[in-house]
Design a protein around this motif. Sequence first.
Motif, mmCIF file in Angstrom:
data_model
loop_
_atom_site.group_PDB
_atom_site.id
_atom_site.type_symbol
_atom_site.label_atom_id
_atom_site.label_comp_id
_atom_site.label_asym_id
_atom_site.label_seq_id
_atom_site.Cartn_x
_atom_site.Cartn_y
_atom_site.Cartn_z
ATOM 1 N N ASP A 270 33.066 95.488 45.882
ATOM 2 C CA ASP A 270 31.923 94.664 45.471
ATOM 3 C C ASP A 270 32.356 93.586 44.487
ATOM 4 N N TYR A 271 33.297 93.912 43.631
ATOM 5 C CA TYR A 271 33.802 92.916 42.679
ATOM 6 C C TYR A 271 34.598 91.832 43.397
ATOM 7 N N LYS A 272 35.378 92.221 44.417
ATOM 8 C CA LYS A 272 36.163 91.234 45.168
ATOM 9 C C LYS A 272 35.258 90.164 45.770
ATOM 10 N N LEU A 273 34.137 90.594 46.332
ATOM 11 C CA LEU A 273 33.189 89.641 46.929
ATOM 12 C C LEU A 273 32.647 88.689 45.884
ATOM 13 N N LEU A 274 32.371 89.222 44.693
ATOM 14 C CA LEU A 274 31.814 88.382 43.625
ATOM 15 C C LEU A 274 32.867 87.428 43.069
ATOM 16 N N TYR A 275 34.103 87.914 42.899
ATOM 17 C CA TYR A 275 35.179 87.037 42.426
ATOM 18 C C TYR A 275 35.346 85.849 43.383
ATOM 19 N N THR A 276 35.322 86.134 44.676
ATOM 20 C CA THR A 276 35.479 85.071 45.679
ATOM 21 C C THR A 276 34.337 84.065 45.585
ATOM 22 N N ALA A 277 33.114 84.564 45.441
ATOM 23 C CA ALA A 277 31.959 83.673 45.348
ATOM 24 C C ALA A 277 32.051 82.793 44.108
ATOM 25 N N ILE A 278 32.533 83.354 43.011
ATOM 26 C CA ILE A 278 32.682 82.570 41.772
ATOM 27 C C ILE A 278 33.787 81.534 41.927
ATOM 28 N N ASP A 279 34.896 81.924 42.525
ATOM 29 C CA ASP A 279 36.004 80.987 42.714
ATOM 30 C C ASP A 279 35.609 79.806 43.605
ATOM 31 N N LYS A 298 24.649 84.358 42.927
ATOM 32 C CA LYS A 298 23.493 85.101 42.431
ATOM 33 C C LYS A 298 23.197 86.328 43.285
ATOM 34 N N SER A 299 23.193 86.165 44.606
ATOM 35 C CA SER A 299 22.870 87.291 45.492
ATOM 36 C C SER A 299 23.966 88.360 45.465
ATOM 37 N N THR A 300 25.238 87.918 45.417
ATOM 38 C CA THR A 300 26.351 88.873 45.364
ATOM 39 C C THR A 300 26.326 89.653 44.061
ATOM 40 N N PHE A 301 26.014 88.940 42.965
ATOM 41 C CA PHE A 301 25.930 89.595 41.653
ATOM 42 C C PHE A 301 24.791 90.617 41.647
ATOM 43 N N LEU A 302 23.654 90.243 42.222
ATOM 44 C CA LEU A 302 22.502 91.141 42.261
ATOM 45 C C LEU A 302 22.819 92.408 43.051
ATOM 46 N N ASN A 303 23.535 92.259 44.161
ATOM 47 C CA ASN A 303 23.931 93.427 44.960
ATOM 48 C C ASN A 303 24.819 94.371 44.150
ATOM 49 N N LEU A 304 25.762 93.785 43.422
ATOM 50 C CA LEU A 304 26.653 94.588 42.596
ATOM 51 C C LEU A 304 25.863 95.317 41.508
ATOM 52 N N LYS A 305 25.006 94.580 40.812
ATOM 53 C CA LYS A 305 24.255 95.180 39.708
ATOM 54 C C LYS A 305 23.343 96.304 40.199
ATOM 55 N N ASN A 306 22.719 96.101 41.333
ATOM 56 C CA ASN A 306 21.847 97.141 41.890
ATOM 57 C C ASN A 306 22.614 98.394 42.247
ATOM 58 N N LYS A 307 23.818 98.219 42.776
ATOM 59 C CA LYS A 307 24.637 99.379 43.143
ATOM 60 C C LYS A 307 25.093 100.147 41.906
ATOM 61 N N VAL A 308 25.372 99.415 40.822
ATOM 62 C CA VAL A 308 25.845 100.053 39.608
ATOM 63 C C VAL A 308 24.692 100.760 38.887
ATOM 64 N N ILE A 309 23.548 100.080 38.785
ATOM 65 C CA ILE A 309 22.413 100.633 38.046
ATOM 66 C C ILE A 309 21.698 101.714 38.836
ATOM 67 N N HIS A 310 21.620 101.532 40.155
ATOM 68 C CA HIS A 310 20.933 102.506 41.009
ATOM 69 C C HIS A 310 21.889 102.997 42.099
ATOM 70 N N PRO A 311 22.918 103.758 41.702
ATOM 71 C CA PRO A 311 23.889 104.226 42.705
ATOM 72 C C PRO A 311 23.233 105.171 43.696
#
Length: 313
Positions: A270-279, A298-311
Amino acid sequence: MKSYQLKKSGLAIAIVLAASVGTMQSISAAPPTATVGPSAKLGDKESQSLKQKFLGERQVQVEHEALEAIAGTQNALIALQKQDSKKTKALLQEVSGKLDIVLAKYPDLELIPANVEADVNDFELNGKSADVKDVQTLLNQTDTLLAKHKVQDARKILDQLVSEVRITTTSIPLGTFPAAIKDIIALIDKGKMDEAKTALYETLNTLVDITEMIPLPLLRAESMLTEASELEHKEDLSQQASREAIQKLTNDAKSQLLLAETLGYGEKEDYKLLYTAIDDIKDVIHSKKSAAAWDKVKSTFLNLKNKVIHPEK
């Protein structure tokens, strides 16, 4: 004789403390409060701001009658421990009335929030905020200790590796709690005080604690990315100046994300996808493709945050 242990919510533990002192005071319903963990700094403005933010967002969900109902039930248990059946019954009748109000408002609701607490813990090393290098060093030390089967020494290190806000909401199960209070009143009427005391303990133990864990590095990264996305539209900055500022903020955000990843919040993919989107942002700043690129971040970050907060369970 059976023994019962109350759930260690901020409210439930108050009854244990009150019952352990010589002169017992009634517990009053109070607004949701913030508790501070041992590694959080009381003077830290960021910690205080975060607690106020999250408590403020969730306080609107708290029903005052529900908070008073829990406090009243706890006060009833104190009275019962003092063999004051008359006061116990009066308190429980008041609790029952408040619960009837809640049930009338929310007939289809299973849980009603009654209290919210926030706990902020930010990992530090030698009095300073830790970075990825610090965390990795400690993880390597832990691996060495575990290889030698020094589990408890390793645990002491791992217990430090926390950087998060924990928001705990205590709720009343409306399907069982109101009926249980009425049943306890009936037991008191029949003079079955021991059974009533046991039932009160068991009823308080049915309170439901739900804890959200939100990593601080994710919150900081989100703030940096939000600020960066707004810089493109600042008229008082040249394109070159805004480009440089955006680059710095996105780099800082990636550092925070790497810290969160190293601390074990979420999956590496999930972090790899976000790093790519930021780059990808740096190639489209001040172009027609910029808005779409920021939307992807924004959407990639939201997906990551949701997975972390609501695993997923």
